[in-house]
Design a protein around this motif. Structure first.
Motif, PDB file in Angstrom:
ATOM      1  N   ARG A 166      34.328  32.353  38.567  1.00 29.60           N
ATOM      2  CA  ARG A 166      35.071  33.243  37.670  1.00 29.60           C
ATOM      3  C   ARG A 166      34.924  34.697  38.101  1.00 29.60           C
ATOM      4  O   ARG A 166      35.878  35.470  38.042  1.00 29.60           O
ATOM      5  N   GLN A 167      33.748  35.062  38.551  1.00 28.81           N
ATOM      6  CA  GLN A 167      33.508  36.452  38.939  1.00 28.81           C
ATOM      7  C   GLN A 167      34.013  36.746  40.351  1.00 28.81           C
ATOM      8  O   GLN A 167      34.595  37.809  40.597  1.00 28.81           O
ATOM      9  N   VAL A 168      33.815  35.837  41.279  1.00 28.09           N
ATOM     10  CA  VAL A 168      34.184  36.087  42.678  1.00 28.09           C
ATOM     11  C   VAL A 168      35.704  36.058  42.852  1.00 28.09           C
ATOM     12  O   VAL A 168      36.284  36.945  43.505  1.00 28.09           O
ATOM     13  N   LEU A 169      36.368  35.061  42.283  1.00 30.31           N
ATOM     14  CA  LEU A 169      37.786  34.877  42.536  1.00 30.31           C
ATOM     15  C   LEU A 169      38.653  35.959  41.899  1.00 30.31           C
ATOM     16  O   LEU A 169      39.773  36.201  42.358  1.00 30.31           O
ATOM     17  N   THR A 170      38.158  36.620  40.856  1.00 29.95           N
ATOM     18  CA  THR A 170      38.962  37.636  40.174  1.00 29.95           C
ATOM     19  C   THR A 170      38.622  39.061  40.611  1.00 29.95           C
ATOM     20  O   THR A 170      39.205  40.017  40.092  1.00 29.95           O
ATOM     21  N   SER A 171      37.705  39.198  41.560  1.00 27.61           N
ATOM     22  CA  SER A 171      37.242  40.534  41.962  1.00 27.61           C
ATOM     23  C   SER A 171      37.560  40.816  43.427  1.00 27.61           C
ATOM     24  O   SER A 171      37.659  39.898  44.242  1.00 27.61           O
ATOM     25  N   ARG A 172      37.686  42.089  43.745  1.00 29.59           N
ATOM     26  CA  ARG A 172      37.972  42.524  45.112  1.00 29.59           C
ATOM     27  C   ARG A 172      36.929  43.567  45.523  1.00 29.59           C
ATOM     28  O   ARG A 172      36.664  44.516  44.789  1.00 29.59           O
ATOM     29  N   ASN A 173      36.373  43.399  46.702  1.00 26.68           N
ATOM     30  CA  ASN A 173      35.479  44.413  47.262  1.00 26.68           C
ATOM     31  C   ASN A 173      36.268  45.406  48.107  1.00 26.68           C
ATOM     32  O   ASN A 173      37.304  45.063  48.685  1.00 26.68           O
ATOM     33  N   VAL A 174      35.766  46.625  48.177  1.00 27.16           N
ATOM     34  CA  VAL A 174      36.350  47.665  49.021  1.00 27.16           C
ATOM     35  C   VAL A 174      35.338  48.026  50.088  1.00 27.16           C
ATOM     36  O   VAL A 174      34.212  48.427  49.777  1.00 27.16           O
ATOM     37  N   THR A 175      35.711  47.859  51.328  1.00 29.14           N
ATOM     38  CA  THR A 175      34.797  48.140  52.429  1.00 29.14           C
ATOM     39  C   THR A 175      34.742  49.638  52.710  1.00 29.14           C
ATOM     40  O   THR A 175      35.643  50.391  52.338  1.00 29.14           O
ATOM     41  N   GLY A 176      33.688  50.053  53.383  1.00 24.99           N
ATOM     42  CA  GLY A 176      33.550  51.463  53.731  1.00 24.99           C
ATOM     43  C   GLY A 176      32.107  51.813  54.039  1.00 24.99           C
ATOM     44  O   GLY A 176      31.218  50.946  54.050  1.00 24.99           O
ATOM     45  N   SER A 177      31.872  53.086  54.264  1.00 24.05           N
ATOM     46  CA  SER A 177      30.549  53.568  54.608  1.00 24.05           C
ATOM     47  C   SER A 177      29.734  53.831  53.343  1.00 24.05           C
ATOM     48  O   SER A 177      30.204  53.615  52.223  1.00 24.05           O
ATOM     49  N   ARG A 178      28.536  54.358  53.520  1.00 17.19           N
ATOM     50  CA  ARG A 178      27.714  54.726  52.366  1.00 17.19           C
ATOM     51  C   ARG A 178      28.344  55.878  51.588  1.00 17.19           C
ATOM     52  O   ARG A 178      28.079  56.033  50.397  1.00 17.19           O
ATOM     53  N   LEU A 179      29.168  56.675  52.274  1.00 16.20           N
ATOM     54  CA  LEU A 179      29.897  57.719  51.566  1.00 16.20           C
ATOM     55  C   LEU A 179      30.865  57.100  50.562  1.00 16.20           C
ATOM     56  O   LEU A 179      31.054  57.617  49.455  1.00 16.20           O
ATOM     57  N   THR A 180      31.471  55.963  50.924  1.00 15.27           N
ATOM     58  CA  THR A 180      32.330  55.233  49.993  1.00 15.27           C
ATOM     59  C   THR A 180      31.524  54.760  48.796  1.00 15.27           C
ATOM     60  O   THR A 180      31.984  54.834  47.650  1.00 15.27           O
ATOM     61  N   ASP A 181      30.292  54.296  49.056  1.00 12.31           N
ATOM     62  CA  ASP A 181      29.415  53.869  47.961  1.00 12.31           C
ATOM     63  C   ASP A 181      29.179  55.014  46.984  1.00 12.31           C
ATOM     64  O   ASP A 181      29.197  54.827  45.763  1.00 12.31           O
ATOM     65  N   VAL A 182      28.942  56.210  47.521  1.00 13.57           N
ATOM     66  CA  VAL A 182      28.679  57.369  46.655  1.00 13.57           C
ATOM     67  C   VAL A 182      29.928  57.736  45.869  1.00 13.57           C
ATOM     68  O   VAL A 182      29.890  57.945  44.655  1.00 13.57           O
ATOM     69  N   ALA A 183      31.071  57.807  46.557  1.00  7.59           N
ATOM     70  CA  ALA A 183      32.311  58.228  45.907  1.00  7.59           C
ATOM     71  C   ALA A 183      32.741  57.242  44.827  1.00  7.59           C
ATOM     72  O   ALA A 183      33.259  57.642  43.777  1.00  7.59           O
ATOM     73  N   LEU A 184      32.532  55.948  45.050  1.00  3.07           N
ATOM     74  CA  LEU A 184      32.968  54.921  44.110  1.00  3.07           C
ATOM     75  C   LEU A 184      31.830  54.411  43.232  1.00  3.07           C
ATOM     76  O   LEU A 184      32.003  53.442  42.482  1.00  3.07           O
ATOM     77  N   GLY A 185      30.675  55.039  43.325  1.00 10.77           N
ATOM     78  CA  GLY A 185      29.554  54.668  42.472  1.00 10.77           C
ATOM     79  C   GLY A 185      29.015  53.275  42.712  1.00 10.77           C
ATOM     80  O   GLY A 185      28.389  52.682  41.828  1.00 10.77           O
ATOM     81  N   GLY A 186      29.244  52.718  43.901  1.00 12.77           N
ATOM     82  CA  GLY A 186      28.797  51.360  44.195  1.00 12.77           C
ATOM     83  C   GLY A 186      29.742  50.291  43.689  1.00 12.77           C
ATOM     84  O   GLY A 186      29.574  49.106  44.009  1.00 12.77           O
ATOM     85  N   LEU A 187      30.757  50.680  42.905  1.00 17.66           N
ATOM     86  CA  LEU A 187      31.666  49.684  42.341  1.00 17.66           C
ATOM     87  C   LEU A 187      32.638  49.132  43.364  1.00 17.66           C
ATOM     88  O   LEU A 187      33.414  48.224  43.050  1.00 17.66           O
ATOM     89  N   ASN A 188      32.603  49.683  44.588  1.00 17.18           N
ATOM     90  CA  ASN A 188      33.360  49.061  45.673  1.00 17.18           C
ATOM     91  C   ASN A 188      32.791  47.689  46.009  1.00 17.18           C
ATOM     92  O   ASN A 188      33.485  46.847  46.568  1.00 17.18           O
TER      93      ASN A 188
END
Length: 356
Positions: A267-289
């Protein structure tokens, strides 16, 4: 109201039998063995301190500049800072920072209600229901039909303003996000009358303290026209920033209806999408990528999500569970394509009278 963002408990017994327990329980043991559920007090001390310093710097610049159109740059900067404050409130609500409920709620109300002007209790109720049933059209409030429609069935039932917007919602999505900051504030105030709200007097006092202080500062320092321009740009940047973070997480992924209830892992995996990127992406998106990992382990500290991704992706490959991730721009493109496709019945309905 569901009271916690808790994932199903994994068995605490030794993993002597590789196939013992549910699929999620086995994954949870791997995650726990890797130490990824441990608290990160040092990380959050630094993160919250930096966000607090950015907030102080923004308001210091505001009062130092005085009557100047350079204030619009300050407004844009504070829009981003408010987004980071909202992300911090999100982690507090998930008990990623403090293990105790009281400390999490106190800090969440200070950061959310007083710092951002967004009700902790309203958001907690809404977000808990989302986590329990992501992308379920009847159970997830984030895909309930409102101004936008999220499925063809919702489009067919849309009338009035939602019907009009639904025809062009892909093109209007980012412009509409400029109003999302205002929507969060209005929804927070309206929620004070809802029966599920706890500590409504405290929530209301903090919300109105934020609102009064914010407006007093704007109109005391700036002429009325400049103050209004500051307010609209600040809230627009805040809304677009938050929407750009949250839209890629589930929009355009499979939706559920009725009795569709896969097990927790799927239920959790099939309905969710990850966003790839660097650690800067992690900071900008708060880890919700790392949305898949966050939905599987909501209380996991956000700096651990990147490491958890490797374990979860490999485990999903072992079980043959589709695991979807893409770049940030591509994730926006997929979400907008979905919005355009589900609005098709409204466009067809508009053309049909002319064609007949």
């Amino acid at each position: 109201m569901t009271t916690a963002f808790a994932e199903p408990p994994a068995s605490s017994a030794p993993d002597a039998e590789p196939h013992r327990g549910s699929d999620f329980a086995r994954l949870s043991r791997r995650i726990a063995d890797a130490g990824l559920l441990r608290r990160r007090p040092g990380y959050y001390t630094v993160r919250l301190t930096l966000v607090g310093l950015a907030l102080s710097a923004g308001w210091t610049a505001f009062f130092a500049l005085g009557e100047s159109w350079w204030q619009l740059a300050v407004a844009a900067f504070l829009g981003l800072v408010f987004g980071q404050l909202a992300l911090a409130a999100h982690d507090l609500a998930h008990r990623q920072v403090f293990s105790g409920r009281r400390a999490s709620e106190t800090a969440g109300r200070i950061v959310g209600n007083l710092g951002v002007g967004m009700s902790y209790g309203w958001w907690m109720n809404k977000h808990t229901r989302h986590h329990a049933n992501p992308n379920h059209e009847e159970l997830d409030p984030d895909v309930a039909p409102d101004i936008l429609v999220w499925s063809r069935d919702q489009a067919r039932a849309a009338k009035g303003l939602p019907g009009f917007i639904g025809r062009h919602q892909a093109a209007l999505f980012f412009p509409l996000l400029t109003l999302e900051g205002f929507n969060l504030h209005v929804s927070s105030v309206r929620a004070l009358r809802q029966p599920h709200m706890k500590r409504r007097l405290l929530e209301g006092a903090l919300l109105f303290a934020h609102l009064a202080g914010y407006l007093a500062a704007l109109f005391a320092v700036l002429p009325a026209g400049m103050a209004v321009a500051f307010l609209f740009l600040h809230q627009a940047v805040f809304g677009v920033y938050l929407g750009s973070i949250f839209a890629p997480n589930h929009k355009g992924m499979p939706t559920l209806t009725g009795d569709d209830r896969p097990d927790f892992l799927r239920r959790q995996v099939l309905t969710s999408r990850n966003v790839t990127g660097s650690r800067l992406t992690d900071v900008a998106l708060g880890g919700l990528n790392h949305q898949i990992e966050h939905h599987l382990f909501p209380s996991m500290p956000s700096p651990h999500l990147r490491r958890a991704r490797v374990i979860v992706r490999e485990y999903c490959a072992e079980l043959g569970i589709p695991y979807h991730e893409t770049g940030l721009v591509a994730s926006w493109r997929e979400a907008l394509r979905h919005l355009h496709e589900v609005g098709a019945p409204l466009r067809e309905e508009r053309r049909s009278p002319a064609s007949s």
